[in-house]
Design a protein around this motif. Structure first.
Motif, mmCIF file in Angstrom:
data_model
loop_
_atom_site.group_PDB
_atom_site.id
_atom_site.type_symbol
_atom_site.label_atom_id
_atom_site.label_comp_id
_atom_site.label_asym_id
_atom_site.label_seq_id
_atom_site.Cartn_x
_atom_site.Cartn_y
_atom_site.Cartn_z
ATOM 1 N N TRP A 27 0.740 -1.053 0.203
ATOM 2 C CA TRP A 27 0.017 -0.278 -0.013
ATOM 3 C C TRP A 27 0.751 1.436 -0.574
ATOM 4 C CZ3 TRP A 27 -4.714 0.989 -1.484
ATOM 5 C CH2 TRP A 27 -5.381 1.076 -1.207
ATOM 6 N N SER A 28 0.698 2.610 -1.377
ATOM 7 C CA SER A 28 1.879 3.204 -0.940
ATOM 8 C C SER A 28 0.450 5.147 -0.607
ATOM 9 C CB SER A 28 1.448 3.962 -2.503
ATOM 10 O OG SER A 28 0.508 3.788 -3.249
ATOM 11 N N SER A 29 -0.115 4.543 0.288
ATOM 12 C CA SER A 29 -0.476 5.727 0.663
ATOM 13 C C SER A 29 -0.061 6.161 1.683
ATOM 14 C CB SER A 29 -2.282 5.781 0.406
ATOM 15 O OG SER A 29 -2.746 7.368 0.746
ATOM 16 N N THR A 31 -2.788 7.182 3.580
ATOM 17 C CA THR A 31 -4.423 6.538 4.164
ATOM 18 C C THR A 31 -4.336 5.405 4.287
ATOM 19 O OG1 THR A 31 -5.178 9.234 3.287
ATOM 20 C CG2 THR A 31 -6.665 7.078 3.380
ATOM 21 N N PRO A 32 -4.642 4.719 5.269
ATOM 22 C CA PRO A 32 -5.275 3.089 4.713
ATOM 23 C C PRO A 32 -5.929 2.988 3.235
ATOM 24 C CG PRO A 32 -5.157 3.988 7.068
ATOM 25 C CD PRO A 32 -5.600 5.204 6.346
ATOM 26 N N PRO A 33 -6.049 2.081 2.823
ATOM 27 C CA PRO A 33 -7.453 1.260 2.169
ATOM 28 C C PRO A 33 -8.632 1.224 2.863
ATOM 29 C CG PRO A 33 -5.566 -1.114 2.735
ATOM 30 C CD PRO A 33 -5.306 0.649 3.318
ATOM 31 N N ALA A 34 -9.261 1.103 2.226
ATOM 32 C CA ALA A 34 -10.778 1.154 2.598
ATOM 33 C C ALA A 34 -11.715 0.380 2.327
ATOM 34 C CB ALA A 34 -11.990 2.191 1.594
ATOM 35 N N GLN A 35 -10.839 -1.100 2.196
ATOM 36 C CA GLN A 35 -11.535 -2.328 2.352
ATOM 37 C C GLN A 35 -11.003 -3.175 3.476
ATOM 38 O OE1 GLN A 35 -9.569 -1.624 0.027
ATOM 39 N NE2 GLN A 35 -10.086 -2.270 -2.582
ATOM 40 N N HIS A 38 -8.836 -6.066 3.994
ATOM 41 C CA HIS A 38 -7.431 -5.838 2.655
ATOM 42 C C HIS A 38 -6.120 -5.942 4.196
ATOM 43 C CE1 HIS A 38 -3.803 -3.597 0.864
ATOM 44 N NE2 HIS A 38 -3.413 -3.327 0.192
ATOM 45 N N ASN A 41 -5.344 -3.687 6.210
ATOM 46 C CA ASN A 41 -6.347 -3.469 7.965
ATOM 47 C C ASN A 41 -6.859 -4.944 8.958
ATOM 48 O OD1 ASN A 41 -6.671 -1.141 6.516
ATOM 49 N ND2 ASN A 41 -8.400 -1.578 5.399
#
Length: 281
Positions: A27-29, A31-35, A38, A41
């Motif tokens: 993950w490159s952001s 901000t954590p992924p929404a899923q 993932h 998370n």
């Protein structure tokens, strides 16, 4: 992927499809992924840390190769793709640590300490800890690639690696020369992305040529950093070394300056490889 495979394999000439995956960076952001499902998370305990405990390193969040369950996550991902899809090749990218100060996942450090009878936290410059981290990557490839070949025996397994072998070895714990010597990958693709021919590009191609081992090196060439004329110069250097293949990066952005895909790719075709050559067995 299934749609792409059907179209590529039905064409004339048949086009090979190699499935590209980012291995340890997931993950490159910031901000954590929404899923919720993932891995960032679902299993934050798999994430790599630096010596200060920071998770976001260099390009993003990494799975730590020293955590067995993080390694299993990547194993399941890779075997799932190769079992289910008729891919011609499987390409590992980012199969490495991001920097020297990395690999401090608590489970990884506990394993390291247990193996050597130590306590506390090793220094990022500790040669023994560096060797241990290199072994995590190499052992991962030994294990997973052997099982990928058990599912699909004609699979071509490749890796994108740092163009500087010394940097890859010392700072990313990516011992690609040893992978070539041992034969645990089929195609090694050093990322020789530079416009500096004599100072950077050519010495690195020379070094890759000298460390092919029992496998093949297809040297990467950073077309996006170069005018089309120098791209041809660099591709010719790879071929005349001679290495057995090259990788142009990228077809989406094949030149520096204003984007000119058709003109650039036509020039490269006409001046570097005007005749069709089948993919080698």
């Amino acid at each position: 992927l299934a749609d792409l495979l059907a179209k590529a394999h039905a064409g004339s000439p048949r086009i090979q499809v190699h499935c590209w995956v980012t291995t340890h960076v997931i993950w490159s952001s910031l901000t954590p992924p929404a899923q919720p499902g993932h891995v960032v998370n679902l299993h934050p305990e798999y994430l790599m840390r630096d010596s200060a405990g920071t998770n976001y390193l260099a390009e993003g969040f990494y799975l730590d190769p020293g955590h067995p369950d993080a390694t299993l996550w990547n194993y399941v991902m890779a075997t799932n793709i190769v079992r289910r899809y008729d891919v011609d090749g499987f390409h590992w990218d980012y199969v490495r640590y991001p920097q020297t100060d990395s690999g401090y996942n608590p489970t990884a450090i506990a394993r390291y300490n247990a193996e050597y009878g130590l306590t506390g936290q090793p220094a990022s410059s500790d040669p023994q800890f560096a060797d241990w981290r290199r072994r995590q990557i190499t052992d991962f490839l030994r294990w997973v690639n052997s099982d990928l070949l058990s599912y699909r025996s004609n699979l071509a397994i490749s890796c994108a690696v740092f163009g500087s072998r010394s940097d890859a070895y010392a700072n990313r714990f990516q011992d690609w020369a040893e992978w070539n010597n041992e034969g645990i990958i089929d195609l090694c693709m050093p990322m020789g992305y530079t416009a500096d021919n004599s100072g950077v590009f050519m010495p690195r191609v020379d070094d890759a040529f000298n460390h092919q081992g029992v496998r093949r090196v297809y040297n990467g060439q950073g077309a996006y950093l170069n005018p089309k004329e120098n791209t041809v110069t660099q591709l010719d250097y790879i071929r005349n070394k001679p290495l057995l293949g090259s990788v142009l990066y990228s077809y989406r952005v094949p030149n520096s300056g204003p984007l000119a895909q058709i003109a650039t790719l036509t020039y490269i075709r006409d001046n570097h490889q005007p005749d069709w050559v089948d993919v080698p067995a």
